[in-house]
Design an enzyme around this catalytic site. Structure first.
Site, mmCIF file in Angstrom:
data_model
loop_
_atom_site.group_PDB
_atom_site.id
_atom_site.type_symbol
_atom_site.label_atom_id
_atom_site.label_comp_id
_atom_site.label_asym_id
_atom_site.label_seq_id
_atom_site.Cartn_x
_atom_site.Cartn_y
_atom_site.Cartn_z
ATOM 1 C CB CYS A 14 1.056 1.438 -4.413
ATOM 2 S SG CYS A 14 0.040 1.173 -5.816
ATOM 3 N N GLY A 42 0.968 4.105 0.964
ATOM 4 C CA GLY A 42 2.354 3.784 0.653
ATOM 5 C C GLY A 42 3.245 4.935 1.040
ATOM 6 C CG ASN A 116 -3.165 -0.729 -5.216
ATOM 7 O OD1 ASN A 116 -4.287 -0.511 -4.778
ATOM 8 N ND2 ASN A 116 -2.323 -1.483 -4.570
ATOM 9 N N GLY A 117 -1.446 -3.346 -6.818
ATOM 10 C CA GLY A 117 -1.886 -4.734 -6.915
ATOM 11 C C GLY A 117 -0.708 -5.653 -7.083
ATOM 12 C CE1 TYR A 256 -3.889 0.083 10.155
ATOM 13 C CE2 TYR A 256 -2.926 -0.931 8.217
ATOM 14 C CZ TYR A 256 -2.808 -0.127 9.321
ATOM 15 O OH TYR A 256 -1.616 0.467 9.602
#
Ligand code: SF4
Length: 471
Positions: A14, A42, A116-117, A256
């Site tokens: 995310c 995301g 996020n995580g 990436y």
């Protein structure tokens, strides 16, 4: 449904954004543009919550940012503070109830939270809370955070958040709005990125600096590992609530996930990718006629490889940017078609040539074989695959969707076996040391656990990571 967006890649889970600019107006529209810039993090759901004098309204739906928000929806989201989120989910069952921001009302007021995580002890905490009668409405671990904050309500929001952070373990970049505050936090290892920008009339928090550029915000600094920043009344305050843990920013962000125009913890993603390509040319040189990339994530490294090796860079694979995110794919034949639909060979640059093919990573190895085959069918006399990261051998517990170890080709096969499997004439992976040094000269402060198995914190022996939907 089969996802064609990223071919055989790990998936980021995310991106978050928060804006505090009372009086400026149209903050939801700014968040919308910011989320557009974070869309690569995301693509399954998007949401924006706005806070007007402590009262929070929100809209979230499944889909890309531009599919979720109409002009009408954006116009109706009015507030002085906003929090936004884009999410990728690991399972097919990515219900809108699990989309974020998560908005909860409790005795102390309303909060909106974007995360996020991945929390590695969320299962235990949730069990405890459920034993005490707490009801959960989603299957995301972020709801554990919201519940703990509500539980510590009597301490005031900042203390409640700190007490919550003392209990949770794992990775997080969190953006929260409550009352007249926008609050940002980064986990004690700094696994997931979060930065601060200044815009006219206020401040922005964002997973990546590329969103600051879109909003014409001036980069201020990164949120530090274990730091909470509180933005209110036009000021930023900082509380260093944790410290001393091993700094471990995710190195895969550089390989990436992150956009090349982002700078994370002072390191340019573009420069690190070019360095990785140069390093790869030193570690795995080969005689060849042209260097090509698997677009887009391999392109910058391919330029670096070409620079170092003095072999010319050329376009060899053309990406179709307009392939939908998913399409129905009933059999193996269609799966193969999906690669050709996404990438087409530029025969003119390939025919009769010895090709160095640069890819950023190999996860399952399924796509690489098809690309090598396409290049050979187009007349390449040799295809030498060079990968800008080490073999992915271990699962990630920190918010990145990695397949089970048995499906990671780097964990189950030797390099020679992988080479044979994908039909390349030679195969070379960047070393762990080479990757870390391509990001930071000292090679320090980075997580490389999916390559080395050396996790920056203790991880569960039996994985419960699928207990929760990812975000
Ligand atoms: Fe990133 Fe790999 Fe560490 Fe996960 S294990 S945070 S993907 S470097």
């Amino acid at each position: 449904m089969y996802n064609t967006t990223n071919l055989d890649k790990l998936k980021e889970e995310c991106g978050v954004i928060g804006i505090h600019a009372p009086g400026r107006g149209q903050l939801a529209r700014l968040a919308y543009f910011g989320l557009h810039a974070l869309q690569h993090r995301g693509q399954e759901s998007a949401g924006i919550a706005v806070n007007k004098e402590g009262s929070i309204t929100y809209y979230k739906e499944m889909g890309l940012v531009q599919e979720v928000f109409s002009d009408d929806v954006i116009s109706r989201l009015e507030g002085d503070i906003t929090v936004g989120h884009v999410r990728y989910s690991t399972t097919g069952e990515s219900y809108v109830i699990n989309a974020q921001p998560l908005v909860v009302r409790y005795k102390g007021g309303s909060i909106a939270l974007a995360h996020n995580g991945n929390l590695i002890n969320a299962g235990e905490i949730r069990d405890d809370l459920e034993d005490q009668g707490v009801i959960f409405q989603t299957s995301i671990d972020s709801e554990v955070i919201a519940n703990l904050i509500a539980r510590y309500n009597a301490f005031g929001i900042e203390k409640a958040i700190q007490k919550t952070m003392e209990q949770i373990r794992g990775s997080y970049a969190l953006v929260i709005t409550y009352g007249n505050k926008l609050i940002g936090l980064r986990d004690p290892n700094g696994l997931r990125p979060l930065c601060i920008g200044k815009i006219e009339g206020g401040y922005v928090l964002s997973s990546e600096s590329c969103a600051l550029n879109v909003l014409n915000a001036e980069f201020v600094r990164d949120v530090a590992a274990g730091e909470m920043v509180i933005i209110e009344d036009g000021q930023i305050r900082s509380i260093q609530y944790a410290g001393g843990e091993k700094k471990a920013l995710c190195s895969f962000e550089f390989v990436y996930f992150a956009r090349p125009d982002s700078v994370l913890d002072g390191q340019s993603v573009y420069i690190s990718r070019r360095n990785a390509g140069k390093m790869l040319a030193k570690e795995h040189p080969v005689d060849a006629d042209v260097v090509i990339a698997v677009p887009d994530s391999g392109t910058v490294a391919a330029i670096g490889y070409a620079e170092e090796s003095k072999i010319p860079f050329g376009e060899g694979l053309i990406k179709n940017r307009y392939v939908g995110r998913t399409f129905i794919q009933p059999d193996q034949k269609m799966r193969e078609l999906s690669v050709r639909l996404k990438l087409n060979v530029l025969k003119e640059n390939i025919q009769g040539k010895r090709v160095v093919l640069i890819d950023d990573s190999i996860v399952r190895g399924t796509t690489s074989g098809r690309i090598v085959e396409m290049l050979k069918n187009a007349g390449a006399t040799e295809v030498h695959l060079r990968v800008c990261s080490p073999p992915v051998k271990y699962s990630c517990y920190f918010g990145i969707d990695t397949p089970n170890r048995k499906n990671l080709v780097g964990a189950t096969h030797s390099i020679e076996e992988i080479r044979k499997m994908i039909g390349a004439d030679s195969l070379g992976y960047l070393s762990i040391d080479g990757l870390l040094k391509s990001i930071d000269e000292s090679g320090a402060g980075l997580c490389s656990a999916c390559f080395s198995g050396d996790y920056p914190m203790e991880v569960p022996k039996t994985s419960n990571k699928y207990l929760f939907e990812k975000k």
